[in-house]
Design an enzyme around this catalytic site. Structure first.
Site, PDB file in Angstrom:
ATOM      1  N   GLY A  43       0.837  -1.200   0.000  1.00  0.00           N
ATOM      2  CA  GLY A  43       0.000   0.000   0.000  1.00  0.00           C
ATOM      3  C   GLY A  43       0.868   1.244   0.000  1.00  0.00           C
ATOM      4  O   GLY A  43       0.459   2.303   0.493  1.00  0.00           O
ATOM      5  N   GLY A  47      -1.824   7.354   0.479  1.00  0.00           N
ATOM      6  CA  GLY A  47      -2.046   7.498   1.915  1.00  0.00           C
ATOM      7  C   GLY A  47      -0.787   7.438   2.752  1.00  0.00           C
ATOM      8  O   GLY A  47       0.275   7.951   2.377  1.00  0.00           O
ATOM      9  N   GLY A  49       1.071   4.881   3.437  1.00  0.00           N
ATOM     10  CA  GLY A  49       2.109   4.065   2.821  1.00  0.00           C
ATOM     11  C   GLY A  49       2.998   4.874   1.899  1.00  0.00           C
ATOM     12  O   GLY A  49       4.223   4.684   1.865  1.00  0.00           O
ATOM     13  N   SER A 176      -4.978  -0.762  14.266  1.00  0.00           N
ATOM     14  CA  SER A 176      -5.862   0.393  14.402  1.00  0.00           C
ATOM     15  C   SER A 176      -6.390   0.455  15.825  1.00  0.00           C
ATOM     16  O   SER A 176      -6.462  -0.576  16.517  1.00  0.00           O
ATOM     17  CB  SER A 176      -7.037   0.267  13.423  1.00  0.00           C
ATOM     18  OG  SER A 176      -8.081   1.169  13.745  1.00  0.00           O
ATOM     19  N   TYR A 201     -13.800  -4.971  10.088  1.00  0.00           N
ATOM     20  CA  TYR A 201     -12.526  -4.239  10.014  1.00  0.00           C
ATOM     21  C   TYR A 201     -11.801  -4.329  11.354  1.00  0.00           C
ATOM     22  O   TYR A 201     -10.598  -4.604  11.416  1.00  0.00           O
ATOM     23  CB  TYR A 201     -12.795  -2.775   9.652  1.00  0.00           C
ATOM     24  CG  TYR A 201     -11.576  -1.893   9.672  1.00  0.00           C
ATOM     25  CD1 TYR A 201     -10.733  -1.820   8.562  1.00  0.00           C
ATOM     26  CD2 TYR A 201     -11.264  -1.119  10.784  1.00  0.00           C
ATOM     27  CE1 TYR A 201      -9.613  -1.010   8.565  1.00  0.00           C
ATOM     28  CE2 TYR A 201     -10.146  -0.308  10.804  1.00  0.00           C
ATOM     29  CZ  TYR A 201      -9.320  -0.252   9.697  1.00  0.00           C
ATOM     30  OH  TYR A 201      -8.198   0.555   9.715  1.00  0.00           O
TER      31      TYR A 201
END
Length: 332
Positions: A43, A47, A49, A176, A201
């Protein structure tokens, strides 16, 4: 009128929390150079990454950025090269929602790269519409957890070859704050249309923390332990992960989170810190937040649960025993 007051209260609370986070956000202060080092950032073309990959390239590293989209990957690589002047930035296709793609990517890295100093498992999807992948897995769980589990194990031999006791290779898993509401239900772990998208998630992010701790435990039991693995909680960040929602609502959430909470650059700082900081390289199996050691949800410290999840993950992704044993060998 009550609804209006509630909305005002929510907005005010968000603003206070956002202001506090903005004012207390810690920036990685490491001046470490990465000349001669190789890093992979999944990724790494958008963003957080993209900011992590750009930071590494600016420090002189050979950076391999991976994503499943050619256009995004090409743009991301160009951005990094233009920003840093480092031509040693390589884009490779990787679809974590496909075990075939993940195996192909890992095999290519093992074949073509002489070393791997840093693996940043940053790729992920948000609360998307659920569906089953060609591998028969829930898309969110495969991209956010099962795919990263497989990729990490397949790259482990190269990480072990590269690391040393004085300077171990580092694996950074992006979790997260929502892992705190996550749960592990082995009967429903891979179900679609059972969990709410946000719960799914959260489950995937808790699994990443459990995986981090179990991998650290297994590495410590090896005769030659030269790899450390830690997880990071980047905080609330305005990234393109919200594009998983409807187009306009996703763009609104990205803007809102970037303004009230963290920009992608700010959100990237903890991962950069854990990948580079000397003291961070002395611990393994831990969770970092805001460039500091933090505490995960209590469930994440359940060793029996972590071990059971590990064994279940091996079965789910079809990692046969001989292949699994090779993952813990050191490349010659």
């Amino acid at each position: 009128m009550i609804v209006l007051y509630f909305i005002i209260a929510v907005v005010m609370t968000a603003m206070v929390i956002g202001l506090y986070q903005k004012n207390t956000n810690i920036i990685c202060k490491s001046k470490k150079r990465l000349d001669g080092k190789t890093a992979i950032v999944t990724g790494g073309t958008s963003g957080m990454g993209l900011r992590i990959a750009t930071d590494f390239a600016d420090r002189g590293a050979r950076v391999i950025v991976a994503c499943p989209f050619v256009d995004e990957g090409t743009r991301g690589r160009k951005f990094i090269v233009d920003k840093t002047g480092n031509e040693e930035v390589i884009f490779k296709l990787l679809d974590l929602g496909s075990t075939a793609s993940t195996r192909k990517f890992a095999a290519d890295i093992i074949k073509t790269e002489k070393r791997l100093d840093i693996l940043i498992n940053n790729a992920g999807v948000g609360a998307v519409e659920e569906f089953t992948t060609k591998d028969g897995l829930n898309f969110t769980m495969q991209v956010n957890y099962f795919g990263q589990f497989l990729l990490t194990l397949l790259l482990l031999p190269l990480l072990r070859k590269t690391g040393s006791s004085l300077e171990p290779s580092r694996i950074v898993n992006t979790s997260s704050v929502l892992h705190k509401i996550g749960s592990v239900n082995f009967e429903k772990i891979n179900c679609s249309n059972y969990w709410y998208p946000i719960q799914l998630y959260a489950n995937s992010k808790l699994c990443l923390v459990l995986f981090t701790r179990e991998l650290a435990k297994k590495l410590q039991n090896l005769n030659r332990n030269n790899v450390v693995v830690n997880a990071v909680d980047p905080g609330a960040v305005g990234t393109t992960i919200f594009s998983s929602s409807t187009k306009y609502f996703g763009s609104f959430l990205t803007f809102l989170f970037a303004v009230l909470f963290k920009t992608p650059w700010e959100g990237a700082q903890t991962a950069i810190h854990v990948a580079l900081d000397k003291k961070a390289g002395l611990v393994s199996g831990e969770l970092f937040k805001n460039c500091r050691l933090s505490q995960a949800k209590q469930t994440a410290y359940d060793e029996e649960l972590a071990h059971k999840l590990w064994e279940e993950s091996k079965k789910v992704i079809g990692l046969y025993e001989e292949e699994y044993e090779q993952c813990f060998q050191v490349l010659k």
